[in-house]
Design a protein around this motif. Structure first.
Motif, mmCIF file in Angstrom:
data_model
loop_
_atom_site.group_PDB
_atom_site.id
_atom_site.type_symbol
_atom_site.label_atom_id
_atom_site.label_comp_id
_atom_site.label_asym_id
_atom_site.label_seq_id
_atom_site.Cartn_x
_atom_site.Cartn_y
_atom_site.Cartn_z
ATOM 1 N N PRO A 107 -7.821 1.064 -7.957
ATOM 2 C CA PRO A 107 -7.056 0.553 -6.810
ATOM 3 C C PRO A 107 -5.677 1.208 -6.749
ATOM 4 C CG PRO A 107 -7.222 -1.103 -8.539
ATOM 5 C CD PRO A 107 -8.087 0.052 -8.970
ATOM 6 N N PHE A 108 -5.119 1.218 -5.562
ATOM 7 C CA PHE A 108 -3.757 1.744 -5.417
ATOM 8 C C PHE A 108 -2.813 0.976 -6.335
ATOM 9 C CE2 PHE A 108 -5.123 2.350 -0.771
ATOM 10 C CZ PHE A 108 -5.487 3.673 -0.972
ATOM 11 N N PRO A 109 -1.858 1.680 -6.945
ATOM 12 C CA PRO A 109 -0.863 0.944 -7.726
ATOM 13 C C PRO A 109 -0.019 0.056 -6.806
ATOM 14 C CG PRO A 109 -0.262 3.279 -7.526
ATOM 15 C CD PRO A 109 -1.634 3.130 -6.936
ATOM 16 N N GLY A 110 0.335 -1.100 -7.279
ATOM 17 C CA GLY A 110 1.253 -1.963 -6.522
ATOM 18 C C GLY A 110 0.592 -3.034 -5.689
ATOM 19 N N LEU A 111 -0.740 -3.043 -5.598
ATOM 20 C CA LEU A 111 -1.405 -4.059 -4.781
ATOM 21 C C LEU A 111 -1.421 -5.402 -5.510
ATOM 22 C CD1 LEU A 111 -4.548 -2.171 -3.402
ATOM 23 C CD2 LEU A 111 -2.251 -2.323 -2.420
ATOM 24 N N ARG B 163 -9.370 9.859 9.565
ATOM 25 C CA ARG B 163 -8.908 10.449 8.295
ATOM 26 C C ARG B 163 -9.177 9.490 7.158
ATOM 27 N NH1 ARG B 163 -3.986 13.922 8.300
ATOM 28 N NH2 ARG B 163 -3.795 14.836 10.364
ATOM 29 N N PHE B 164 -9.544 10.046 6.024
ATOM 30 C CA PHE B 164 -9.752 9.242 4.820
ATOM 31 C C PHE B 164 -8.635 9.571 3.836
ATOM 32 C CE2 PHE B 164 -13.760 9.496 6.939
ATOM 33 C CZ PHE B 164 -14.213 8.189 6.859
ATOM 34 N N LEU B 165 -7.814 8.562 3.571
ATOM 35 C CA LEU B 165 -6.620 8.750 2.737
ATOM 36 C C LEU B 165 -6.860 8.151 1.360
ATOM 37 C CD1 LEU B 165 -3.935 7.612 5.355
ATOM 38 C CD2 LEU B 165 -4.764 9.919 4.939
ATOM 39 N N PHE B 166 -6.446 8.906 0.346
ATOM 40 C CA PHE B 166 -6.614 8.472 -1.036
ATOM 41 C C PHE B 166 -5.316 8.717 -1.792
ATOM 42 C CE2 PHE B 166 -10.737 9.677 0.585
ATOM 43 C CZ PHE B 166 -11.572 8.673 0.127
ATOM 44 N N HIS B 167 -5.216 8.059 -2.945
ATOM 45 C CA HIS B 167 -4.037 8.290 -3.769
ATOM 46 C C HIS B 167 -4.161 9.668 -4.429
ATOM 47 C CE1 HIS B 167 -0.863 7.642 -6.756
ATOM 48 N NE2 HIS B 167 -0.407 6.787 -5.861
ATOM 49 N N PRO B 168 -3.061 10.434 -4.466
ATOM 50 C CA PRO B 168 -3.169 11.788 -5.037
ATOM 51 C C PRO B 168 -3.650 11.795 -6.482
ATOM 52 C CG PRO B 168 -0.874 11.226 -4.492
ATOM 53 C CD PRO B 168 -1.728 10.173 -3.889
ATOM 54 N N SER B 169 -3.328 10.756 -7.237
ATOM 55 C CA SER B 169 -3.766 10.744 -8.645
ATOM 56 C C SER B 169 -5.295 10.649 -8.742
ATOM 57 C CB SER B 169 -3.119 9.576 -9.400
ATOM 58 O OG SER B 169 -3.576 8.346 -8.872
ATOM 59 N N GLU B 170 -5.936 10.083 -7.733
ATOM 60 C CA GLU B 170 -7.394 10.016 -7.718
ATOM 61 C C GLU B 170 -7.997 11.340 -7.235
ATOM 62 O OE1 GLU B 170 -9.504 7.536 -8.775
ATOM 63 O OE2 GLU B 170 -7.635 6.767 -9.593
ATOM 64 N N VAL B 171 -7.365 11.916 -6.226
ATOM 65 C CA VAL B 171 -7.867 13.178 -5.681
ATOM 66 C C VAL B 171 -7.838 14.266 -6.755
ATOM 67 C CG1 VAL B 171 -7.479 14.951 -3.916
ATOM 68 C CG2 VAL B 171 -7.175 12.535 -3.347
ATOM 69 N N GLU B 172 -6.831 14.200 -7.630
ATOM 70 C CA GLU B 172 -6.696 15.230 -8.670
ATOM 71 C C GLU B 172 -7.622 14.991 -9.855
ATOM 72 O OE1 GLU B 172 -2.569 14.719 -9.405
ATOM 73 O OE2 GLU B 172 -2.009 15.616 -7.470
ATOM 74 N N ARG B 173 -8.214 13.810 -9.933
ATOM 75 C CA ARG B 173 -9.070 13.518 -11.090
ATOM 76 C C ARG B 173 -10.368 14.322 -11.023
ATOM 77 N NH1 ARG B 173 -10.113 7.237 -11.689
ATOM 78 N NH2 ARG B 173 -10.915 7.605 -13.759
ATOM 79 N N TYR C 281 0.863 -1.194 0.000
ATOM 80 C CA TYR C 281 0.000 0.000 0.000
ATOM 81 C C TYR C 281 0.897 1.241 0.000
ATOM 82 C CZ TYR C 281 -3.773 -3.192 1.319
ATOM 83 O OH TYR C 281 -4.683 -4.214 1.339
ATOM 84 N N PRO C 282 0.669 2.196 -0.903
ATOM 85 C CA PRO C 282 1.559 3.378 -0.984
ATOM 86 C C PRO C 282 1.210 4.419 0.072
ATOM 87 C CG PRO C 282 -0.118 3.503 -2.684
ATOM 88 C CD PRO C 282 -0.379 2.213 -1.938
ATOM 89 N N LEU C 283 1.276 3.995 1.342
ATOM 90 C CA LEU C 283 0.745 4.826 2.427
ATOM 91 C C LEU C 283 1.403 6.205 2.514
ATOM 92 C CD1 LEU C 283 0.464 2.030 5.146
ATOM 93 C CD2 LEU C 283 -1.416 3.166 3.967
ATOM 94 N N ALA C 284 2.712 6.251 2.270
ATOM 95 C CA ALA C 284 3.407 7.531 2.416
ATOM 96 C C ALA C 284 2.938 8.556 1.384
ATOM 97 C CB ALA C 284 4.912 7.323 2.298
ATOM 98 N N GLU C 285 2.469 8.072 0.246
ATOM 99 C CA GLU C 285 2.037 8.999 -0.818
ATOM 100 C C GLU C 285 0.617 9.510 -0.613
ATOM 101 O OE1 GLU C 285 2.342 7.244 -4.746
ATOM 102 O OE2 GLU C 285 3.944 5.963 -3.991
ATOM 103 N N LEU C 286 -0.164 8.819 0.194
ATOM 104 C CA LEU C 286 -1.593 9.123 0.260
ATOM 105 C C LEU C 286 -1.846 10.494 0.878
ATOM 106 C CD1 LEU C 286 -3.082 5.669 1.335
ATOM 107 C CD2 LEU C 286 -2.479 6.509 -0.956
ATOM 108 N N VAL C 287 -2.992 11.049 0.509
ATOM 109 C CA VAL C 287 -3.348 12.367 1.047
ATOM 110 C C VAL C 287 -4.716 12.277 1.728
ATOM 111 C CG1 VAL C 287 -1.977 13.700 -0.584
ATOM 112 C CG2 VAL C 287 -4.327 13.091 -1.177
ATOM 113 N N THR C 288 -4.872 13.104 2.739
ATOM 114 C CA THR C 288 -6.126 13.133 3.496
ATOM 115 C C THR C 288 -7.128 13.997 2.739
ATOM 116 O OG1 THR C 288 -4.875 12.964 5.554
ATOM 117 C CG2 THR C 288 -7.154 13.720 5.727
#
Ligand code: FES
Ligand SMILES: [Fe+2]
Length: 365
Positions: free
Chosen positions: A247-251, A295-305, A168-175
């Motif tokens: 889905p998160f990349p890498g799963l 907190r709800f964390l999402f991948h930044p590429s999804e948040v920007e979509r 899970y790319p936890l460090a990259e995720l954004v709230t």
């Protein structure tokens, strides 16, 4: 009296007494790596800060000129004034303009905590009056602080957890959203509740529709290492069990279809779906009250979509959370009875016994 097949819980006063809570702050909270938020809470750039409460101490996490984060006591070394006003909600985060200046007599500290200026006092040896520091480290984008120096590193305390969620790319995720709850229950009641699914059938009907395995056998035999399967056609914790988010990349295949959970003692719970993570940060405020930050964390590429909308996840979680807090509050009220001396853990609740062991090992002198 031993009861075959059942383990006693901690005694009632461990959940009820303010004296025990004070001892927990001293022996447990101050000596543990304590989740204090996310690195993303401090934007890049020198001087950004967040204020946080750990074991009754107010800390400032500050980004230095070198980009590093440090944790300082929110206390001036001169006469003890708060550097940041804890009564001012607007000052809970912000940016120091190049230095930290105490509002009382203008003693001024560099962003690395060293004392730089003491107006009209040439004799003060600046090197002796730096801000008090707490230890700070991070994992997966989460900030951890520890008030008292200890021998165990954060990595040592986390043990096998990072490996179990390594994909899970936890460090990259954004709230994208944070829900706050004031729960009238001891923090250990919440932790024990998070750690067992015996209650899922009676308490969480909507969740059990999505994850029938939670209902079967009182939630026993769940393979949390591999992840918990959803009902056919469902793959995430939303009201429909599906989502427009990728889905998160890498799963791996299991992680794209199953659900995982982790409890990072003492105050961070993680619930991991393929497209979002719900992170619960506990802030115990008294023996009988806990502030929960969800907190709800999402991948930044999804948040920007275009069209990104986290509501499908938040909606389900808010239902489940409220069910959990309501039942935990009933436990807290029930435990105050004169007839309650301690509770019992059934084998189905075995992971909750683990919290008892963890607590007892640290609380005993
Ligand atoms: S208390 Fe801070 S400068 Fe005096
Ligand atoms: Fe629950």
């Amino acid at each position: 009296m031993p009861v075959p097949g059942l383990e006693p819980s901690l005694p009632g006063p461990a959940y009820l007494d303010e004296d025990t809570f004070t001892a927990e702050r001293e022996h447990l909270f101050a000596r543990s790596w304590w989740c204090a938020g996310r690195e993303e809470d401090l934007p890049p750039g020198p001087g950004t800060y967040v204020r946080t409460d750990v074991a009754g101490e107010q800390l400032l996490v500050v980004r230095g000129r070198d980009g590093a984060l440090r944790a300082f006591a929110n206390v001036c070394r001169h006469r003890g004034a708060e550097l940041v006003d804890t009564r001012d909600p607007d000052a809970a985060s912000g940016c120091f303009p190049g230095a930290i200046r105490c509002p009382y007599h203008s003693w001024t500290y560099a962003l690395d905590g060293t004392l730089r200026a003491t107006p009209h006092l040439d004799s003060v040896e600046h090197a002796a009056f730096g801000l008090h520091r707490a230890e700070l480290d991070s994992w997966a984008g989460f900030l951890f602080v520890r008030l008292e120096r200890g021998t165990a590193s954060l990595a040592g305390e986390l043990g096998p957890i990072p490996a179990r969620v390594a994909n899970y790319p936890l460090a990259e995720l954004v709230t994208a959203e944070t829900l706050h709850y004031a729960v009238q229950a001891n923090w250990k009641v919440l932790a024990e509740n998070f750690n067992e699914c015996y209650h899922c059938g009676p308490v969480h009907p909507e969740l059990c529709e999505l994850v029938p395995a939670f209902r079967r056998g009182g939630g026993s035999g769940l393979d949390w290492e591999r992840g918990i399967p959803h009902r056919d056609g469902a793959y995430t914790f939303t009201t429909t069990g599906t989502t427009a988010r990728r889905p998160f990349p890498g799963l791996d295949t299991d992680e794209r279809e199953r659900h995982k959970g982790e409890l990072v003692y003492p105050n961070l719970f993680l619930s991991l779906s393929c497209d979002h993570v719900a992170a619960f940060v506990l802030h115990p405020t008294s023996a009988a009250t806990t502030h929960v930050e969800c907190r709800f964390l999402f991948h930044p590429s999804e948040v920007e979509r275009p069209g990104f909308d986290p509501f499908d996840a938040i909606e389900l979680w808010n239902v489940v959370n409220r069910q959990d807090w309501a039942i935990c509050e009933r436990v807290q009220r029930g435990m105050a009875s004169r007839w309650f001396d301690h509770g019992w853990f059934a084998p189905l609740e075995d992971p909750s016994v683990d919290i008892r062991r963890w607590w007892a090992a640290r609380m005993s002198p």
